[in-house]
Design an enzyme around this catalytic site. Structure first.
Site, PDB file in Angstrom:
ATOM      1  N   GLY A  27     -67.564  27.035  76.376  1.00  0.00           N
ATOM      2  CA  GLY A  27     -66.826  25.774  76.407  1.00  0.00           C
ATOM      3  C   GLY A  27     -67.443  24.636  77.185  1.00  0.00           C
ATOM      4  O   GLY A  27     -66.742  23.701  77.566  1.00  0.00           O
ATOM      5  N   SER A  28     -68.757  24.669  77.412  1.00  0.00           N
ATOM      6  CA  SER A  28     -69.366  23.535  78.122  1.00  0.00           C
ATOM      7  C   SER A  28     -69.227  22.246  77.307  1.00  0.00           C
ATOM      8  O   SER A  28     -68.943  21.176  77.873  1.00  0.00           O
ATOM      9  CB  SER A  28     -70.835  23.819  78.455  1.00  0.00           C
ATOM     10  OG  SER A  28     -71.566  24.146  77.296  1.00  0.00           O
ATOM     11  N   ASN A  29     -69.381  22.324  75.991  1.00  0.00           N
ATOM     12  CA  ASN A  29     -69.163  21.139  75.153  1.00  0.00           C
ATOM     13  C   ASN A  29     -67.706  20.701  75.211  1.00  0.00           C
ATOM     14  O   ASN A  29     -67.413  19.512  75.311  1.00  0.00           O
ATOM     15  CB  ASN A  29     -69.536  21.432  73.688  1.00  0.00           C
ATOM     16  CG  ASN A  29     -70.934  20.977  73.357  1.00  0.00           C
ATOM     17  OD1 ASN A  29     -71.346  19.890  73.734  1.00  0.00           O
ATOM     18  ND2 ASN A  29     -71.668  21.811  72.644  1.00  0.00           N
ATOM     19  N   LEU A  58     -66.486  30.072  65.919  1.00  0.00           N
ATOM     20  CA  LEU A  58     -67.270  30.994  65.093  1.00  0.00           C
ATOM     21  C   LEU A  58     -66.539  31.567  63.883  1.00  0.00           C
ATOM     22  O   LEU A  58     -67.102  32.393  63.174  1.00  0.00           O
ATOM     23  CB  LEU A  58     -67.808  32.137  65.968  1.00  0.00           C
ATOM     24  CG  LEU A  58     -68.741  31.682  67.092  1.00  0.00           C
ATOM     25  CD1 LEU A  58     -69.233  32.873  67.891  1.00  0.00           C
ATOM     26  CD2 LEU A  58     -69.912  30.870  66.555  1.00  0.00           C
ATOM     27  N   ILE A  91     -63.588  28.220  58.473  1.00  0.00           N
ATOM     28  CA  ILE A  91     -62.368  27.427  58.381  1.00  0.00           C
ATOM     29  C   ILE A  91     -61.717  27.704  57.028  1.00  0.00           C
ATOM     30  O   ILE A  91     -62.382  27.610  55.988  1.00  0.00           O
ATOM     31  CB  ILE A  91     -62.697  25.929  58.527  1.00  0.00           C
ATOM     32  CG1 ILE A  91     -63.387  25.667  59.874  1.00  0.00           C
ATOM     33  CG2 ILE A  91     -61.439  25.074  58.379  1.00  0.00           C
ATOM     34  CD1 ILE A  91     -62.598  26.057  61.099  1.00  0.00           C
ATOM     35  N   ASN A 113     -68.160  19.607  62.843  1.00  0.00           N
ATOM     36  CA  ASN A 113     -68.744  20.767  63.507  1.00  0.00           C
ATOM     37  C   ASN A 113     -70.062  20.345  64.141  1.00  0.00           C
ATOM     38  O   ASN A 113     -70.755  19.472  63.627  1.00  0.00           O
ATOM     39  CB  ASN A 113     -68.994  21.893  62.496  1.00  0.00           C
ATOM     40  CG  ASN A 113     -69.542  23.150  63.156  1.00  0.00           C
ATOM     41  OD1 ASN A 113     -69.088  23.564  64.210  1.00  0.00           O
ATOM     42  ND2 ASN A 113     -70.528  23.762  62.524  1.00  0.00           N
ATOM     43  N   HIS A 153     -73.753  21.962  65.154  1.00  0.00           N
ATOM     44  CA  HIS A 153     -74.603  23.118  64.880  1.00  0.00           C
ATOM     45  C   HIS A 153     -75.896  22.967  65.680  1.00  0.00           C
ATOM     46  O   HIS A 153     -76.512  21.895  65.666  1.00  0.00           O
ATOM     47  CB  HIS A 153     -74.917  23.220  63.380  1.00  0.00           C
ATOM     48  CG  HIS A 153     -75.698  24.449  63.041  1.00  0.00           C
ATOM     49  ND1 HIS A 153     -75.126  25.695  62.986  1.00  0.00           N
ATOM     50  CD2 HIS A 153     -77.013  24.629  62.784  1.00  0.00           C
ATOM     51  CE1 HIS A 153     -76.054  26.596  62.694  1.00  0.00           C
ATOM     52  NE2 HIS A 153     -77.203  25.965  62.565  1.00  0.00           N
ATOM     53  N   ASP A 196     -71.725  25.719  57.426  1.00  0.00           N
ATOM     54  CA  ASP A 196     -72.755  24.749  57.833  1.00  0.00           C
ATOM     55  C   ASP A 196     -73.232  23.888  56.673  1.00  0.00           C
ATOM     56  O   ASP A 196     -74.336  23.326  56.731  1.00  0.00           O
ATOM     57  CB  ASP A 196     -73.959  25.453  58.494  1.00  0.00           C
ATOM     58  CG  ASP A 196     -73.574  26.191  59.754  1.00  0.00           C
ATOM     59  OD1 ASP A 196     -72.686  25.706  60.484  1.00  0.00           O
ATOM     60  OD2 ASP A 196     -74.163  27.256  60.020  1.00  0.00           O
TER      61      ASP A 196
END
Length: 192
Positions: free
Chosen positions: A14-16, A87, A90, A104, A106, A147
């Site tokens: 969860g750093s982002n 991960l 969806i 998203n 990537h 992606d």
């Protein structure tokens, strides 16, 4: 202009997620209203709770339950979804409901190194093995193809022969920390 309510979907550290929450903390037009994870032990949930953001954990079955997920998002007036290290695929009902309102990140320059199994360190190892001269990250719209949604923007960093999968990961992560929150802001400013 009405305030935009954002949900961040996470699976890991969860750093982002934390970086995004802090970026928008004083923004009167955008509110991070909810952080959703498919993993109850995701450290992203701790980070969000420390910053006063409501969190929720849904297992894969709950996440694919249209009534349950859509009710949750409606309860929080969610207008836009950011996948930040999420991960699970969806479900189609959510892709349709949030068409061009769900992005998203990537950790590679799509269309290279995307698709099933290409996440986290797997991506950086593939970039290293291919002796790429650059890497970076991609922000794209979420579609029903892993992606595979339209690319919105990319940020790049040069690589050298002495880079390892770990240093590639560090370089790419620094780019995310620097640019991703601003990218989200720019996308939100372009969407009505």
């Amino acid at each position: 202009m009405p305030k935009k309510h954002i949900a961040i979907f996470v699976s890991g550290n969860g750093s982002n997620c934390e970086n995004i929450i802090k970026h928008f903390s004083n923004n009167t037009d955008v509110e991070i209203s909810l952080v959703v994870s498919n993993k109850s032990d995701a450290f992203a949930l701790v980070r969000a709770q420390r910053l006063g953001i409501e969190t929720c954990t849904l297992n894969k079955q709950q996440f694919n339950d249209e009534a349950e997920l859509m009710t949750l998002l409606k309860k929080h007036d969610i207008d836009f979804i950011v996948l930040a290290g999420f991960l699970l695929m969806i479900p189609p009902f959510l892709v349709e409901a949030f068409n061009r309102r769900m992005i998203n990140i990537h950790p590679a320059l799509l269309p290279k190194y995307g698709g099933k199994g290409m996440y986290g360190h797997h991506v950086h190892e593939a970039v290293w093995a291919a002796k790429e001269k650059e890497t970076g990250f991609t922000v794209h719209w979420v579609s029903n193809v892993c992606d595979g949604g339209d690319i919105i923007m990319q940020h790049r960093v040069a690589l050298t022969d002495s880079d390892t999968p770990d240093t590639i990961a560090e370089k790419e992560h620094e780019l995310e920390m620097k640019y991703f929150p601003t990218d989200i802001e720019n996308i939100l400013n372009g969407f009505s």
